[in-house]
Write an enzyme that holds these catalytic residues in place. Structure first.
Site: not given
Lengths: 105, 159
Positions: A104-105
């Site tokens: 997600c990052i």
């Protein structure tokens, strides 16, 4: 260039347009994939990111997050976005012949 | 991007109104995620959300152990001194494993990624803060009207 462009058309792709078999990838194909992403020429700096991504993928089984790219590839966030506009992690992974990063990052 | 035939999202404006760890991180992850997808992003910090961009406070953002049912911790245990710090340090370790950076590093990364960062003027005035109380990534202190102007064409998310 035409022959390479034709060659990428015959490559098996996933739903996101990433090539399915890492073994299909080579530098010429990377150039053609970059062109598809609107990057006319891959510079040394692009290659620094692409090579780092491939190394990480081989070691860890997933393409690195944008944070790991920023911290460890030797290319900072601003430059990453300048080199690969509109989504460096995703675009660099695609050009590197890897699946879309899962993190997600 | 598979959008099921819908027009893809082009721009998001994210409002951060809370100053706890769980109040701040979702917004930062969404702003960063937007930029990673090539979506324009703006962050607007208001009320206690300002803590995430106040230079002296942003390294001490903590998870609430009281009044936070998601912690699954009885309120009376939550009030024990050090409990919040303990929960915060545990959570930070888990986040580090997922490559989620500390607040300050995250704000720098998001700003470098091209996300604009604003502080809400009404809150800044209410807490008697000045521009130099904030980290350098804060682009400006703006009133709500200007926030709406800058959000033209964006999906507005309140967190």
């Amino acid at each position: 260039m035409t022959t390479v462009a034709t060659e990428t058309k015959t490559l098996e792709r996933d739903a996101d347009g990433h090539i399915k078999n890492i073994s299909d990838w080579n530098e010429q194909i990377a150039n053609a994939l970059a062109l598809e992403e609107g990057i006319p020429v891959l510079t040394e700096r692009h290659w620094a990111v692409i090579n780092f991504m491939r190394k990480e993928f081989q070691e860890k089984g997933d393409a690195p997050s944008i944070r790991r790219l920023t911290k460890e590839s030797g290319v900072e966030t601003k430059e990453l976005y300048a080199l690969f506009p509109k989504g460096p992690a995703k675009k660099a992974a695609k050009i590197a012949g890897l699946p879309k990063p899962k993190g997600c990052i | 991007m598979n959008t099921n035939g819908h027009e893809p999202i082009k721009k998001v404006s994210i409002i951060v109104s809370r100053g706890s760890l769980d109040g701040v991180y979702p917004a930062l992850i969404m702003a960063n995620g937007a930029r990673m997808e090539g979506i324009e992003a703006t962050l607007f910090f208001t009320f206690f959300g300002l803590d995430a961009i106040i230079d002296k406070r942003m390294d001490n953002i903590k998870v609430a152990t009281v009044g936070n049912p998601g912690m699954h911790l009885p309120t009376l245990l939550g009030i024990i001194p050090g409990m919040s710090a303990f929960a915060t340090s545990k959570m930070k370790k888990e986040m580090e494993k997922l490559d989620i950076p500390p607040v300050r590093e995250f704000i720098t990364m998001i700003h470098d990624a091209g996300c604009d960062i604003y502080a809400c003027k009404a809150s800044v005035d209410m807490f008697h803060l000045k521009k130099n109380d904030f980290c350098k990534e804060v682009d400006d202190i703006i009133p709500v009207g200007q926030f709406y102007e800058k959000s033209a064409g964006a999906e507005i998310l309140f967190t």
